[in-house]
Design a protein around this motif. Structure first.
Motif, short mmCIF file in Angstrom:
data_model
loop_
_atom_site.label_atom_id
_atom_site.label_comp_id
_atom_site.label_asym_id
_atom_site.label_seq_id
_atom_site.Cartn_x
_atom_site.Cartn_y
_atom_site.Cartn_z
N PHE A 138 -1.84 -8.95 4.82
CA PHE A 138 -2.95 -9.49 4.51
C PHE A 138 -2.98 -9.94 2.96
N GLY A 139 -1.73 -9.91 2.19
CA GLY A 139 -2.18 -10.29 0.83
C GLY A 139 -2.68 -8.99 -0.09
N ILE A 140 -2.67 -7.99 0.46
CA ILE A 140 -3.01 -6.24 0.06
C ILE A 140 -1.79 -5.71 -0.10
N THR A 141 -1.58 -5.13 -1.41
CA THR A 141 -0.15 -4.47 -1.29
C THR A 141 -0.52 -2.80 -1.62
N ILE A 142 -0.16 -2.17 -0.59
CA ILE A 142 -0.12 -0.60 -0.61
C ILE A 142 1.08 0.12 -1.15
N THR A 143 1.09 0.83 -2.09
CA THR A 143 2.20 1.50 -2.66
C THR A 143 2.06 3.14 -2.39
N CYS A 144 3.17 3.43 -1.97
CA CYS A 144 3.36 4.84 -1.56
C CYS A 144 4.37 5.53 -2.42
N THR A 145 4.33 6.68 -2.70
CA THR A 145 5.14 7.46 -3.64
C THR A 145 5.65 8.76 -3.19
N ALA A 146 6.58 9.19 -3.02
CA ALA A 146 7.05 10.69 -2.58
C ALA A 146 6.34 11.77 -3.75
N THR A 147 5.72 12.68 -3.55
CA THR A 147 5.44 13.69 -4.27
C THR A 147 6.34 14.70 -4.53
N GLY A 148 7.43 14.62 -4.15
CA GLY A 148 8.40 15.70 -4.41
C GLY A 148 9.80 15.12 -3.70
N PRO A 149 10.89 15.83 -3.86
CA PRO A 149 12.09 15.69 -3.16
C PRO A 149 12.22 15.70 -1.70
N GLN A 150 12.85 14.79 -1.24
CA GLN A 150 13.16 14.72 0.27
C GLN A 150 14.02 15.88 0.88
N SER A 151 13.49 16.34 2.08
CA SER A 151 14.20 17.44 2.77
C SER A 151 14.91 16.83 3.95
N PRO A 152 16.25 17.19 4.22
CA PRO A 152 16.85 18.24 3.52
C PRO A 152 17.79 17.90 2.13
N GLY A 153 17.76 16.51 1.89
CA GLY A 153 18.34 16.34 0.43
C GLY A 153 18.46 14.84 0.79
N PRO A 154 19.18 14.24 -0.37
CA PRO A 154 19.26 12.81 -0.75
C PRO A 154 20.56 12.33 0.55
#
Length: 158
Positions: A138-154
């Motif tokens: 609805f025109g509102i942008t929500i930004t999420c970021t990872a707070t640490g590396p993903q598990s089990p890896g890239p």
């Protein structure tokens, strides 16, 4: 003559079975791992554990994000979230997966976006930490970021 016809029939039957085996064989998994978890921070909209699921078919790849910790702020219709998931490539740069795929969600339902489409190269090693997920609703942008590396890896693409 009778032996030749039987032999030909047997060869044709064996060939048909082999072809059927190829047609119904599962596709090879080209990306590993196929799922990874992250801790995400979406600011005012919440945060917590999210699961990323990856698929690959040649240079075409998809990512799907699901999270019961991150919930829909309002009721949302199917395919109504414009999403872009940016992952960091260990070889340099970023890869963006984008699209408007999502199921219908009621307010408070777990968030799911994807599959989001992207293009990868053989050897790409993609990580959510350092990237972001933006969802426009609805025109509102929500930004999420990872707070640490993903598990089990890239995610490493073949």
């Amino acid at each position: 003559m009778r032996g030749t016809r039987s032999g030909t029939g047997a060869a044709l039957a064996a060939g048909a079975l082999a072809l059927a085996g190829l047609v119904f064989a599962p596709a090879a998994v080209a990306v590993a791992p196929t799922t990874a978890t992250i801790e995400a921070d979406c600011g005012f909209f919440g945060g917590g554990e999210a699961t990323l699921t990856a698929t690959q078919d040649g240079t075409a790849a998809t990512m799907t994000l699901t999270s019961s910790a991150i919930t829909a702020p309002v009721g949302l219709g199917e395919d109504s979230i414009d999403s872009a998931l940016t992952l960091v490539n260990a070889g340099g740069g970023t890869v963006v997966f984008s699209g408007t795929e999502n199921p219908a969600m009621e307010a408070g339902d777990p968030v799911q976006v994807g599959p989001l489409d992207g293009t990868v190269a053989s050897g790409d090693s993609l990580e959510a930490y350092g990237g972001s997920l933006t969802m426009t609703v609805f025109g509102i942008t929500i930004t999420c970021t990872a707070t640490g590396p993903q598990s089990p890896g890239p995610f490493v693409f073949d």
